[in-house]
Design a protein around this motif. Structure first.
Motif, mmCIF file in Angstrom:
data_model
loop_
_atom_site.group_PDB
_atom_site.id
_atom_site.type_symbol
_atom_site.label_atom_id
_atom_site.label_comp_id
_atom_site.label_asym_id
_atom_site.label_seq_id
_atom_site.Cartn_x
_atom_site.Cartn_y
_atom_site.Cartn_z
ATOM 1 N N ARG A 70 -6.947 -19.490 21.065
ATOM 2 C CA ARG A 70 -5.550 -19.255 21.453
ATOM 3 C C ARG A 70 -4.619 -20.336 20.914
ATOM 4 O O ARG A 70 -3.398 -20.181 20.973
ATOM 5 C CB ARG A 70 -5.433 -19.197 22.978
ATOM 6 N N ASP A 71 -5.192 -21.405 20.391
ATOM 7 C CA ASP A 71 -4.405 -22.556 19.970
ATOM 8 C C ASP A 71 -4.541 -22.874 18.486
ATOM 9 O O ASP A 71 -3.646 -23.482 17.899
ATOM 10 C CB ASP A 71 -4.855 -23.802 20.747
ATOM 11 N N LEU A 72 -5.659 -22.485 17.875
ATOM 12 C CA LEU A 72 -6.029 -22.941 16.533
ATOM 13 C C LEU A 72 -6.315 -21.767 15.607
ATOM 14 O O LEU A 72 -6.925 -20.780 16.020
ATOM 15 C CB LEU A 72 -7.300 -23.802 16.615
ATOM 16 N N PRO A 73 -5.911 -21.869 14.341
ATOM 17 C CA PRO A 73 -6.316 -20.837 13.381
ATOM 18 C C PRO A 73 -7.800 -20.957 13.056
ATOM 19 O O PRO A 73 -8.349 -22.059 13.015
ATOM 20 C CB PRO A 73 -5.453 -21.141 12.152
ATOM 21 N N TYR A 74 -8.434 -19.817 12.830
ATOM 22 C CA TYR A 74 -9.853 -19.819 12.488
ATOM 23 C C TYR A 74 -10.205 -18.715 11.500
ATOM 24 O O TYR A 74 -11.368 -18.435 11.245
ATOM 25 C CB TYR A 74 -10.716 -19.667 13.748
ATOM 26 N N ASP A 75 -9.170 -18.072 10.910
ATOM 27 C CA ASP A 75 -9.423 -16.960 9.995
ATOM 28 C C ASP A 75 -9.927 -17.424 8.635
ATOM 29 O O ASP A 75 -10.562 -16.647 7.915
ATOM 30 C CB ASP A 75 -8.159 -16.117 9.824
ATOM 31 N N GLY A 94 -18.407 -37.837 11.180
ATOM 32 C CA GLY A 94 -19.598 -37.202 11.713
ATOM 33 C C GLY A 94 -19.335 -36.081 12.707
ATOM 34 O O GLY A 94 -20.249 -35.322 13.037
ATOM 35 N N TRP A 95 -18.114 -35.966 13.196
ATOM 36 C CA TRP A 95 -17.784 -34.880 14.124
ATOM 37 C C TRP A 95 -17.607 -33.584 13.348
ATOM 38 O O TRP A 95 -17.060 -33.569 12.240
ATOM 39 C CB TRP A 95 -16.500 -35.191 14.884
ATOM 40 N N ARG A 96 -18.006 -32.481 13.969
ATOM 41 C CA ARG A 96 -17.889 -31.173 13.309
ATOM 42 C C ARG A 96 -17.685 -30.088 14.354
ATOM 43 O O ARG A 96 -18.480 -29.976 15.293
ATOM 44 C CB ARG A 96 -19.136 -30.887 12.477
ATOM 45 N N VAL A 97 -16.610 -29.317 14.197
ATOM 46 C CA VAL A 97 -16.390 -28.168 15.071
ATOM 47 C C VAL A 97 -17.353 -27.066 14.647
ATOM 48 O O VAL A 97 -17.368 -26.654 13.485
ATOM 49 C CB VAL A 97 -14.935 -27.683 14.994
ATOM 50 N N THR A 98 -18.158 -26.600 15.575
ATOM 51 C CA THR A 98 -19.167 -25.584 15.257
ATOM 52 C C THR A 98 -18.782 -24.193 15.733
ATOM 53 O O THR A 98 -19.277 -23.195 15.198
ATOM 54 C CB THR A 98 -20.518 -25.964 15.875
ATOM 55 N N ALA A 99 -17.896 -24.097 16.725
ATOM 56 C CA ALA A 99 -17.508 -22.789 17.251
ATOM 57 C C ALA A 99 -16.260 -22.932 18.101
ATOM 58 O O ALA A 99 -15.942 -24.027 18.598
ATOM 59 C CB ALA A 99 -18.642 -22.175 18.078
ATOM 60 N N LEU A 100 -15.546 -21.819 18.264
ATOM 61 C CA LEU A 100 -14.386 -21.776 19.143
ATOM 62 C C LEU A 100 -14.549 -20.638 20.141
ATOM 63 O O LEU A 100 -14.972 -19.536 19.776
ATOM 64 C CB LEU A 100 -13.101 -21.530 18.335
ATOM 65 N N ASN A 101 -14.236 -20.913 21.400
ATOM 66 C CA ASN A 101 -13.981 -19.859 22.376
ATOM 67 C C ASN A 101 -12.465 -19.743 22.526
ATOM 68 O O ASN A 101 -11.707 -20.402 21.819
ATOM 69 C CB ASN A 101 -14.608 -20.201 23.719
ATOM 70 N N PHE A 153 -16.208 -26.273 20.422
ATOM 71 C CA PHE A 153 -17.518 -26.912 20.493
ATOM 72 C C PHE A 153 -17.624 -27.887 19.326
ATOM 73 O O PHE A 153 -17.474 -27.484 18.165
ATOM 74 C CB PHE A 153 -18.633 -25.868 20.387
ATOM 75 N N VAL A 154 -17.872 -29.142 19.624
ATOM 76 C CA VAL A 154 -17.903 -30.172 18.598
ATOM 77 C C VAL A 154 -19.252 -30.890 18.630
ATOM 78 O O VAL A 154 -19.661 -31.416 19.673
ATOM 79 C CB VAL A 154 -16.765 -31.198 18.786
ATOM 80 N N ALA A 155 -19.915 -30.889 17.477
ATOM 81 C CA ALA A 155 -21.150 -31.657 17.336
ATOM 82 C C ALA A 155 -20.778 -33.109 17.075
ATOM 83 O O ALA A 155 -20.007 -33.415 16.163
ATOM 84 C CB ALA A 155 -21.990 -31.103 16.184
ATOM 85 N N VAL A 156 -21.333 -34.015 17.896
ATOM 86 C CA VAL A 156 -21.051 -35.443 17.777
ATOM 87 C C VAL A 156 -22.370 -36.206 17.805
ATOM 88 O O VAL A 156 -23.419 -35.673 18.197
ATOM 89 C CB VAL A 156 -20.123 -35.935 18.910
ATOM 90 N N ASP A 157 -22.321 -37.450 17.407
ATOM 91 C CA ASP A 157 -23.496 -38.313 17.519
ATOM 92 C C ASP A 157 -23.830 -38.505 19.001
ATOM 93 O O ASP A 157 -22.935 -38.802 19.798
ATOM 94 C CB ASP A 157 -23.202 -39.661 16.863
ATOM 95 N N PRO A 158 -25.095 -38.318 19.379
ATOM 96 C CA PRO A 158 -25.438 -38.475 20.801
ATOM 97 C C PRO A 158 -25.049 -39.829 21.380
ATOM 98 O O PRO A 158 -24.804 -39.947 22.590
ATOM 99 C CB PRO A 158 -26.964 -38.300 20.809
ATOM 100 N N ASP A 159 -24.957 -40.837 20.526
ATOM 101 C CA ASP A 159 -24.598 -42.175 21.008
ATOM 102 C C ASP A 159 -23.095 -42.449 20.937
ATOM 103 O O ASP A 159 -22.660 -43.571 21.235
ATOM 104 C CB ASP A 159 -25.351 -43.235 20.197
ATOM 105 N N ASP A 160 -22.312 -41.461 20.518
ATOM 106 C CA ASP A 160 -20.865 -41.655 20.420
ATOM 107 C C ASP A 160 -20.291 -41.927 21.807
ATOM 108 O O ASP A 160 -20.623 -41.241 22.788
ATOM 109 C CB ASP A 160 -20.207 -40.415 19.804
ATOM 110 N N ALA A 161 -19.426 -42.920 21.895
ATOM 111 C CA ALA A 161 -18.898 -43.351 23.193
ATOM 112 C C ALA A 161 -17.640 -42.607 23.612
ATOM 113 O O ALA A 161 -16.924 -43.054 24.505
ATOM 114 C CB ALA A 161 -18.613 -44.852 23.147
ATOM 115 N N VAL A 162 -17.336 -41.490 22.965
ATOM 116 C CA VAL A 162 -16.120 -40.755 23.318
ATOM 117 C C VAL A 162 -16.119 -40.426 24.805
ATOM 118 O O VAL A 162 -17.139 -40.079 25.399
ATOM 119 C CB VAL A 162 -15.999 -39.466 22.472
ATOM 120 N N ARG A 163 -14.939 -40.546 25.414
ATOM 121 C CA ARG A 163 -14.803 -40.356 26.854
ATOM 122 C C ARG A 163 -14.055 -39.066 27.168
ATOM 123 O O ARG A 163 -13.172 -38.642 26.414
ATOM 124 C CB ARG A 163 -14.077 -41.541 27.485
#
Length: 403
Positions: free
Chosen positions: A327-332, A343-350, A355-365
């Motif tokens: 509803r917010d982002l283009p994906y066509d 290293g971040w990668r958007v893998t899917a949108l609902n 949905f973003v793949a990140v490093d398991p040790d990433d300290a994002v809050r």
């Protein structure tokens, strides 16, 4: 245009903080707020970067001057009169739209001339009325069949206008969209136009964006040029002061200048219709523009678009959920790209989540803002009715869209 500053901000504009509600756009701008000060917006926000916008306007205007072409940028990209006005101020010859509904919106803000880069089969009463109200108003549209010519003529026959409707014969490609598929068909359409009392043959146009390879684009532009030459040789442009030759979306406009710039000996104007150059993007056009193809002298554009979304959840190692989705982002064309997050990668949108793949040790809050670059600006603007324009984090404008 000035009246837009008097619009009161409220719940209709999800891009603005609730603390701005009840104030006019002008009042907010006079305070020069920072977009993310205090709590900032409570959800995703699409924003434009002022320095990139200004750079892109100058870059395209300078390139058009060097290339000897004019631009009628596609207004459907943004449907934002404030941005269209800036494009006109930077030297645009006119503005392009894809429908009469879009033409009516831009005309309400005084835009002239307007090119409808499409077949028009109804709604001609408004065109005649607008021309009677302002004899200087010029609208041009495309046609690719004698039946289309007949509909245009019938639509204008009972509505006396001070000038004929300017029509461009559209050249198309097999398997593509609209447009004449052969030279003979184009000649037939041109002759039908010349014979119609309320129409004037103004030129030849086409859209090469259905093709994705330079050799195929060049072949199409050769056909468009050959069509113009043939119609000229048959005397079908004899009542036209200046012939328009128009092509060029946001990817191959350099080829248009190369192929069409000197097509006719008579007075002619080559008009490109790029729209996405103003904001550029992080994907589709970043890969396809002349600069990406290393074309000599190509303008270098900057990505002016960002959608900022908060991290909502870290439910699993290696996964972050952002509060922005379809509803917010283009994906066509491509999925969005996290900016400044290696290293971040958007893998899917609902609908409301990325949905973003990140490093398991990433300290994002949870709660952090994450900037996202997008692909295909046309599919971004229609999701937002108000976009802040920022210089750093300072809001210097609030751009309204009208889809």
């Amino acid at each position: 245009m000035a009246a837009l500053r008097d619009e009161v901000l409220d719940w209709r504009f999800r891009a603005v903080p609730a603390s701005w509600h009840g104030r006019t756009i002008g009042e907010v701008l006079s305070a020069r707020p920072r977009l993310f000060e205090d709590e900032g917006p409570d959800g995703p926000v699409a924003a434009l970067d002022e320095s990139a916008l200004a750079h892109n306007l100058r870059a395209m205007a300078d390139w058009c001057t060097r290339a000897g072409v004019w631009i009628a940028p596609h207004g459907k990209t943004t449907m934002a009169p404030q941005l269209v006005t800036r494009q006109i101020g930077a030297g645009a010859w006119g503005v392009t739209v894809a429908s009469l509904a879009q033409a009516r919106m831009l005309r309400a803000f005084g835009v002239n001339p307007i090119v409808v880069a499409n077949e028009v089969v109804a709604g001609l009463r408004w065109v005649a009325e607008e021309q009677r109200a302002d004899p200087e108003f010029r609208l041009l549209c495309w046609v690719d069949s004698p039946d289309g010519v007949a509909l245009l003529e019938a639509g204008l026959a009972g509505n006396t206008a001070p000038r004929p409707l300017d029509v461009l014969v559209e050249v198309g490609v097999p398997g593509g969209r609209t447009g004449c598929r052969s030279l003979d068909a184009a000649v037939e359409v041109a002759r039908s136009t010349v014979a119609a009392p309320h129409l004037r043959l103004a030129g030849v146009a086409g859209y090469e964006g259905v093709l994705d390879e330079v050799t195929a684009v060049d072949a199409f532009l050769d056909r468009l040029r050959d069509t113009a030459v043939r119609l000229d040789a048959l005397g079908l442009f004899d009542d036209t002061d200046e012939v328009l030759l128009s092509a060029g979306g946001s990817a191959f406009f350099d080829r248009v200048a190369e192929k069409l710039g000197t097509a006719l000996a008579r007075p002619a104007r080559t008009v490109i219709r790029s729209g996405c150059y103003l904001t550029h993007d992080s994907g589709y056009y970043a890969r396809l523009t002349p600069a990406a193809r290393h074309a000599t002298g190509a303008p270098q554009f900057r990505d002016a678009l960002r959608v900022y979304a908060r991290v909502l959840s870290r439910p699993e190692p290696g996964l972050a959920l952002l509060g922005a989705g379809r509803r917010d982002l283009p994906y066509d064309q491509d999925l969005p790209v996290p900016v400044g997050r290696p290293g971040w990668r958007v893998t899917a949108l609902n609908d409301q989540h990325a949905f973003v793949a990140v490093d398991p040790d990433d300290a994002v809050r949870v709660g952090e803002w994450v900037p996202l670059g997008v692909s295909h600006p046309c599919s971004l603007f229609d999701r937002w009715n108000l976009l802040p324009v920022t210089d750093g984090e300072t809001v210097v404008d609030l751009v309204r869209t009208f889809f």
